[in-house]
Design a protein around this motif. Sequence first.
Motif, PDB file in Angstrom:
ATOM      1  N   VAL A   1     -11.108  13.302   6.815  1.00 17.01           N
ATOM      2  CA  VAL A   1      -9.884  13.334   7.625  1.00 17.01           C
ATOM      3  C   VAL A   1      -9.840  14.609   8.460  1.00 17.01           C
ATOM      4  O   VAL A   1      -9.482  14.582   9.649  1.00 17.01           O
ATOM      5  CB  VAL A   1      -8.635  13.218   6.722  1.00 17.01           C
ATOM      6  N   THR A   2     -10.201  15.727   7.866  1.00 20.50           N
ATOM      7  CA  THR A   2     -10.215  16.990   8.605  1.00 20.50           C
ATOM      8  C   THR A   2     -11.188  16.935   9.778  1.00 20.50           C
ATOM      9  O   THR A   2     -10.906  17.435  10.873  1.00 20.50           O
ATOM     10  CB  THR A   2     -10.587  18.148   7.662  1.00 20.50           C
TER      11      THR A   2
ATOM     12  N   THR B   1      -9.501  14.679  12.449  1.00 18.40           N
ATOM     13  CA  THR B   1      -8.189  15.086  12.963  1.00 18.40           C
ATOM     14  C   THR B   1      -8.141  16.609  13.058  1.00 18.40           C
ATOM     15  O   THR B   1      -9.112  17.300  12.772  1.00 18.40           O
ATOM     16  CB  THR B   1      -7.048  14.609  12.044  1.00 18.40           C
ATOM     17  N   SER B   2      -6.992  17.124  13.449  1.00 20.21           N
ATOM     18  CA  SER B   2      -6.804  18.578  13.535  1.00 20.21           C
ATOM     19  C   SER B   2      -6.150  19.140  12.281  1.00 20.21           C
ATOM     20  O   SER B   2      -5.793  20.320  12.235  1.00 20.21           O
ATOM     21  CB  SER B   2      -5.926  18.915  14.747  1.00 20.21           C
ATOM     22  N   ILE B   3      -6.023  18.345  11.224  1.00 20.94           N
ATOM     23  CA  ILE B   3      -5.345  18.780  10.005  1.00 20.94           C
ATOM     24  C   ILE B   3      -6.313  19.601   9.152  1.00 20.94           C
ATOM     25  O   ILE B   3      -7.418  19.154   8.842  1.00 20.94           O
ATOM     26  CB  ILE B   3      -4.817  17.579   9.205  1.00 20.94           C
ATOM     27  N   ASN B   4      -5.890  20.778   8.760  1.00 19.33           N
ATOM     28  CA  ASN B   4      -6.709  21.649   7.922  1.00 19.33           C
ATOM     29  C   ASN B   4      -6.885  21.024   6.545  1.00 19.33           C
ATOM     30  O   ASN B   4      -5.938  20.519   5.954  1.00 19.33           O
ATOM     31  CB  ASN B   4      -6.041  23.016   7.800  1.00 19.33           C
ATOM     32  N   VAL B   5      -8.112  21.075   6.019  1.00 15.17           N
ATOM     33  CA  VAL B   5      -8.395  20.465   4.720  1.00 15.17           C
ATOM     34  C   VAL B   5      -7.542  21.069   3.618  1.00 15.17           C
ATOM     35  O   VAL B   5      -7.164  20.382   2.654  1.00 15.17           O
ATOM     36  CB  VAL B   5      -9.904  20.584   4.384  1.00 15.17           C
ATOM     37  N   ASN B   6      -7.192  22.352   3.730  1.00 12.02           N
ATOM     38  CA  ASN B   6      -6.379  23.012   2.699  1.00 12.02           C
ATOM     39  C   ASN B   6      -4.928  22.566   2.732  1.00 12.02           C
ATOM     40  O   ASN B   6      -4.181  22.820   1.782  1.00 12.02           O
ATOM     41  CB  ASN B   6      -6.465  24.529   2.856  1.00 12.02           C
ATOM     42  N   ASP B   7      -4.525  21.921   3.831  1.00 15.35           N
ATOM     43  CA  ASP B   7      -3.148  21.433   3.937  1.00 15.35           C
ATOM     44  C   ASP B   7      -2.984  20.025   3.394  1.00 15.35           C
ATOM     45  O   ASP B   7      -1.857  19.530   3.302  1.00 15.35           O
ATOM     46  CB  ASP B   7      -2.695  21.448   5.406  1.00 15.35           C
ATOM     47  N   LEU B   8      -4.076  19.370   3.046  1.00 14.36           N
ATOM     48  CA  LEU B   8      -4.020  17.981   2.591  1.00 14.36           C
ATOM     49  C   LEU B   8      -3.934  17.912   1.071  1.00 14.36           C
ATOM     50  O   LEU B   8      -4.738  18.512   0.351  1.00 14.36           O
ATOM     51  CB  LEU B   8      -5.260  17.219   3.068  1.00 14.36           C
TER      52      LEU B   8
ATOM     53  N   ILE C   1     -14.728   3.925   6.160  1.00 12.69           N
ATOM     54  CA  ILE C   1     -13.474   4.652   5.916  1.00 12.69           C
ATOM     55  C   ILE C   1     -12.581   4.489   7.138  1.00 12.69           C
ATOM     56  O   ILE C   1     -12.996   4.767   8.265  1.00 12.69           O
ATOM     57  CB  ILE C   1     -13.729   6.156   5.658  1.00 12.69           C
ATOM     58  N   ASP C   2     -11.374   4.019   6.915  1.00 11.15           N
ATOM     59  CA  ASP C   2     -10.370   3.915   7.968  1.00 11.15           C
ATOM     60  C   ASP C   2      -9.195   4.816   7.616  1.00 11.15           C
ATOM     61  O   ASP C   2      -8.916   5.068   6.434  1.00 11.15           O
ATOM     62  CB  ASP C   2      -9.888   2.471   8.113  1.00 11.15           C
ATOM     63  N   PHE C   3      -8.494   5.294   8.639  1.00 10.71           N
ATOM     64  CA  PHE C   3      -7.323   6.127   8.355  1.00 10.71           C
ATOM     65  C   PHE C   3      -6.288   5.948   9.454  1.00 10.71           C
ATOM     66  O   PHE C   3      -6.593   5.549  10.582  1.00 10.71           O
ATOM     67  CB  PHE C   3      -7.714   7.608   8.223  1.00 10.71           C
TER      68      PHE C   3
ATOM     69  N   GLU D   1     -11.967  14.874  -2.486  1.00  9.90           N
ATOM     70  CA  GLU D   1     -12.388  15.957  -1.596  1.00  9.90           C
ATOM     71  C   GLU D   1     -13.211  15.412  -0.428  1.00  9.90           C
ATOM     72  O   GLU D   1     -13.110  15.913   0.694  1.00  9.90           O
ATOM     73  CB  GLU D   1     -13.187  17.005  -2.377  1.00  9.90           C
ATOM     74  N   ARG D   2     -14.004  14.401  -0.699  1.00  7.15           N
ATOM     75  CA  ARG D   2     -14.800  13.787   0.371  1.00  7.15           C
ATOM     76  C   ARG D   2     -13.893  13.163   1.423  1.00  7.15           C
ATOM     77  O   ARG D   2     -14.142  13.277   2.637  1.00  7.15           O
ATOM     78  CB  ARG D   2     -15.723  12.734  -0.225  1.00  7.15           C
TER      79      ARG D   2
END
Length: 254
Positions: free
Chosen positions: A196-197, A200-207, A242-244, A190-191
């Motif tokens: 990432v959220t 980025t523009s990605i919603n946490v609920n979509d991950l 943290i890298d992504f 979850e962390r």
Amino acid sequence: MTAKQIYIDFYKPIWDEVQMHYNEVQHMKDLEVITDIDLDTILESLKKYLGGDGFYITIEEFDSICFINVVTYFHQDIKELEEYVTTLSKDTLITKENEIEHAIYLSVDSISDQEDIDRLVTLLKEEGIEIEFELRRKSAFERGAGDFHEDLILSVLSAITGKLTEAVFDKVQNKFSARRNLRLHTIDIERLKEYVTHKTSINVNDLKVRSIKTLEAGLTEVILTSRYKDVVVTADQSYKHIDFNVVQKTQTLI
């Protein structure tokens, strides 16, 4: 089976001039359906409507959502398949509240049948370990010779994580299979999702978590996935570094 939101996307490869290789895929069609039909049944139906050959299918099944990607090598007509998908639809989707925090995960690759999965769950229960399925990822490749396998990520319920000692883990591993390597991970998924959220523009609920790997020097690689994107995250044990990298699924399907 509890009803799930199913997202199905169809792609076709862009071949070279001699139809030998392709370096990209083109999105053809997207479908959405809510259904309680078993995913194995859906997989077999997809294979039937695609003619039994010339395709690659991945099914990523999570708690209440599922991503299905289909690459058709022979540009098959998918009209009948679309009609089949519409027959699966249910009216409502009941989502469960996930109030249990998970920190310990088990992952195993290339399980070939449900019997193996049931056996693994039984072995864990014999040791007092209760699990939930975070991911069941099925891959079916049919082009000449067929190939099918399933990858799993299991989360250990937080109330009993103390029971999963290294000795218990080794015992389950030895009983389960010498050929399949169970992997044990302690990580705050979850962390990483929230990080990432934030970036980025990605919603946490979509991950959703698609893969967990332990790397050298105390690093862990986690692949978080959404419908059209994968996010490859690398973190150290303290989460200070943290890298992504965000990758379009059109690239991962090549």
